[in-house]
Design an enzyme around this catalytic site. Structure first.
Site, mmCIF file in Angstrom:
data_model
loop_
_atom_site.group_PDB
_atom_site.id
_atom_site.type_symbol
_atom_site.label_atom_id
_atom_site.label_comp_id
_atom_site.label_asym_id
_atom_site.label_seq_id
_atom_site.Cartn_x
_atom_site.Cartn_y
_atom_site.Cartn_z
ATOM 1 N N HIS A 63 0.841 -1.193 0.000
ATOM 2 C CA HIS A 63 0.000 0.000 0.000
ATOM 3 C C HIS A 63 0.882 1.250 0.000
ATOM 4 O O HIS A 63 2.038 1.209 0.436
ATOM 5 C CB HIS A 63 -0.898 0.019 1.235
ATOM 6 C CG HIS A 63 -1.968 -1.017 1.221
ATOM 7 N ND1 HIS A 63 -3.037 -0.986 2.092
ATOM 8 C CD2 HIS A 63 -2.148 -2.128 0.458
ATOM 9 C CE1 HIS A 63 -3.825 -2.016 1.864
ATOM 10 N NE2 HIS A 63 -3.300 -2.731 0.877
ATOM 11 N N GLU A 65 0.924 3.835 1.909
ATOM 12 C CA GLU A 65 1.429 4.209 3.231
ATOM 13 C C GLU A 65 2.620 3.348 3.635
ATOM 14 O O GLU A 65 3.601 3.843 4.192
ATOM 15 C CB GLU A 65 0.334 4.055 4.301
ATOM 16 C CG GLU A 65 -0.897 4.881 4.056
ATOM 17 C CD GLU A 65 -2.011 4.134 3.333
ATOM 18 O OE1 GLU A 65 -3.182 4.356 3.670
ATOM 19 O OE2 GLU A 65 -1.705 3.329 2.421
ATOM 20 N N CYS A 93 -6.030 1.831 5.907
ATOM 21 C CA CYS A 93 -6.663 0.588 6.344
ATOM 22 C C CYS A 93 -6.067 0.214 7.707
ATOM 23 O O CYS A 93 -5.084 0.821 8.140
ATOM 24 C CB CYS A 93 -6.407 -0.519 5.315
ATOM 25 S SG CYS A 93 -4.697 -1.102 5.282
ATOM 26 N N CYS A 96 -2.216 -0.446 7.523
ATOM 27 C CA CYS A 96 -1.397 0.756 7.364
ATOM 28 C C CYS A 96 -1.437 1.620 8.620
ATOM 29 O O CYS A 96 -0.418 2.192 9.015
ATOM 30 C CB CYS A 96 -1.851 1.542 6.142
ATOM 31 S SG CYS A 96 -1.514 0.664 4.593
#
Length: 155
Positions: A63, A65, A93, A96
């Site tokens: 992801h 992040e 999420c 993260c």
């Protein structure tokens, strides 16, 4: 009156940094990734930029992040980022947000909420205890990018 000026200045900085995160999201979109971008700034300086790479790397943990946290830690030479701010186009999420907590990020700024998979729904206490959160920065632009991407998939 000074407090109002500081808030206005911070809002301007937040919007400037979120535009950089949106540029990263556009790169993700161009690569066929879910268009989420992230920037980490420390003391007013961008130390990391990233976007989703889950398709490119065939890695569900890639992801924006996560990529940005790794890059910032490498750039700054340490795993803790208490003086840093993460700017991300979509609410992190739980995975993260957990990484933000472990990295001790001092501040998280996001554009639009993720009603289905956002950390606030599933793990609202996962961030570091001293972290602050600012939501809704350039919210409409961030939301529209995601909406356009997913409506394009359904056509």
């Amino acid at each position: 009156m000074m407090k109002m000026t500081q808030n206005n200045e911070q809002r301007q900085i937040d919007e400037q940094m979120m535009r950089k995160a949106l540029a990263e999201a556009q790169q993700a979109l161009a690569q066929g990734e879910v268009p989420i971008g992230a920037v980490i700034a420390c003391k007013g300086r961008v130390v990391a930029r990233a976007h989703n790479l889950t398709e490119t790397l065939c890695d569900v943990t890639a992801h924006a992040e996560m990529q940005a946290i790794t890059a910032a830690a490498n750039m700054l030479g340490g795993k803790y980022l208490p003086e840093c701010t993460l700017y991300v186009t979509v609410e992190p999420c739980p995975m993260c947000a957990g990484a933000c907590g472990w990295a001790q990020l001092g501040r998280i700024v996001y554009g639009t909420r993720d009603e289905k998979r956002g950390y606030e729904r599933f793990a609202p206490n996962v961030l570091h205890a001293k972290a602050t959160v600012t939501a809704g920065v350039l919210e409409e632009e961030c939301r529209q990018l995601m909406k356009d991407f997913f409506s394009g998939l359904r056509e």
